[in-house]
Design an enzyme around this catalytic site. Structure first.
Site, short mmCIF file in Angstrom:
data_model
loop_
_atom_site.label_atom_id
_atom_site.label_comp_id
_atom_site.label_asym_id
_atom_site.label_seq_id
_atom_site.Cartn_x
_atom_site.Cartn_y
_atom_site.Cartn_z
N CYS A 96 0.84 -1.20 0.00
CA CYS A 96 0.00 0.00 0.00
C CYS A 96 0.88 1.26 0.00
O CYS A 96 1.46 1.58 -1.02
CB CYS A 96 -0.98 -0.02 1.17
SG CYS A 96 -2.39 1.09 0.95
N HIS A 185 -3.86 -5.36 0.17
CA HIS A 185 -3.42 -5.85 1.48
C HIS A 185 -3.55 -7.37 1.53
O HIS A 185 -4.65 -7.92 1.60
CB HIS A 185 -4.25 -5.21 2.58
CG HIS A 185 -3.98 -3.75 2.74
ND1 HIS A 185 -2.92 -3.26 3.45
CD2 HIS A 185 -4.64 -2.68 2.22
CE1 HIS A 185 -2.93 -1.93 3.39
NE2 HIS A 185 -3.96 -1.55 2.65
N GLU A 187 -1.41 -8.94 3.79
CA GLU A 187 -0.78 -9.22 5.08
C GLU A 187 -1.81 -9.41 6.20
O GLU A 187 -1.45 -9.67 7.35
CB GLU A 187 0.17 -8.07 5.45
CG GLU A 187 -0.48 -6.83 6.04
CD GLU A 187 -1.10 -5.88 5.03
OE1 GLU A 187 -1.33 -4.71 5.37
OE2 GLU A 187 -1.36 -6.32 3.88
#
Length: 247
Positions: A96, A185, A187
């Site tokens: 990001c 995203h 993670e």
């Protein structure tokens, strides 16, 4: 500092907000026995000497890449990223904001989107993505969690787009042979959506983009996708380990 396969690495992590951690990658890296050094830039941590590390991972955050007056630590952070990738030539992984910082630090650009991309969205690999040593092992089309109002609008030199969609042309990129950035995203942990919704700016962006009802439903919508997200993150982690072993 060249690494042999299976040899623990020293991983430097730039963090911009307490709840925007490396998430699932922290679990992978700890399980692999890597040594993690987290630098909380928003809390005033100083960037250490870079030459002692094997991988630089740069996380997301609510600030924008151009907000150097509000966040003066962005200036040394960009300089460190440029030095890491262009001079030290070591593996980089940005998520990001970390993706956008990679672009800007190496001579590209990132600008506000006309409409923020927040929530679940499909992305598709490009030809370069399908041929990439890491991304080529991922599904050609993936559902991802998005939460951004800025996008990379100009690639830095020696960069290729690895994944894209209609909302954001540069969903993933590689700069040179060893620096990777992803806009989405992957993670995330089971608690991530709730943690981010607790941040007023993040919650406002979510409500403005998808509406209150969909925002309230997002955590439940993401939950069944977490195993697939984990598989993709695990594959990227294997690729980063292999890439780091070459340096």
């Amino acid at each position: 500092m060249p690494q042999l396969p299976g040899v623990p690495m020293k991983i430097l992590i730039f963090q911009h907000l307490a709840c925007e951690t490396a998430g699932i990658f922290t679990e992978f890296w700890q399980a692999d026995g890597h040594e993690l050094h987290v630098i909380a830039l928003d809390a005033g941590d100083t960037i250490p000497a870079l030459q002692d590390y094997d991988l630089l991972a740069v996380m997301g955050g609510p600030m924008d890449v151009w907000q150097e007056a509000e966040h003066p630590w962005l200036i040394p952070e960009k300089a460190a990223i440029k030095h890491w990738v262009a001079t030290l030539n070591r593996p980089y992984f940005g998520i990001c904001l970390g993706h956008q910082l990679l672009a800007v630090a190496l001579g590209g650009d990132a600008q506000p989107m006309q409409t923020p991309e927040v929530g679940l969205a499909q992305i598709t690999q490009t030809g370069a993505g399908r041929a990439d040593a890491i991304f080529g092992n991922l599904p050609e089309t993936m559902t991802t969690l998005q939460w951004h109002g800025v996008q990379v609008t100009k690639l830095p030199p020696d960069a290729v787009v690895l994944a894209s969609n209609a909302a954001c042309a540069v969903q993933a990129m590689r700069v040179g042979g060893h620096a990777y950035g992803v806009q989405y995203h992957l993670e995330i942990l089971p608690s991530t959506v709730a943690d981010w919704q607790a941040i007023p700016a993040y919650r406002a962006a979510l409500h403005a983009t998808i509406g209150a009802a969909a925002a309230d439903q997002l955590e439940a919508d993401v939950a069944p996708l977490l195993p697939a997200f984990r598989q993709v993150a695990a594959q990227i982690n294997r690729g980063l380990n292999a890439l780091s072993a070459e340096f």
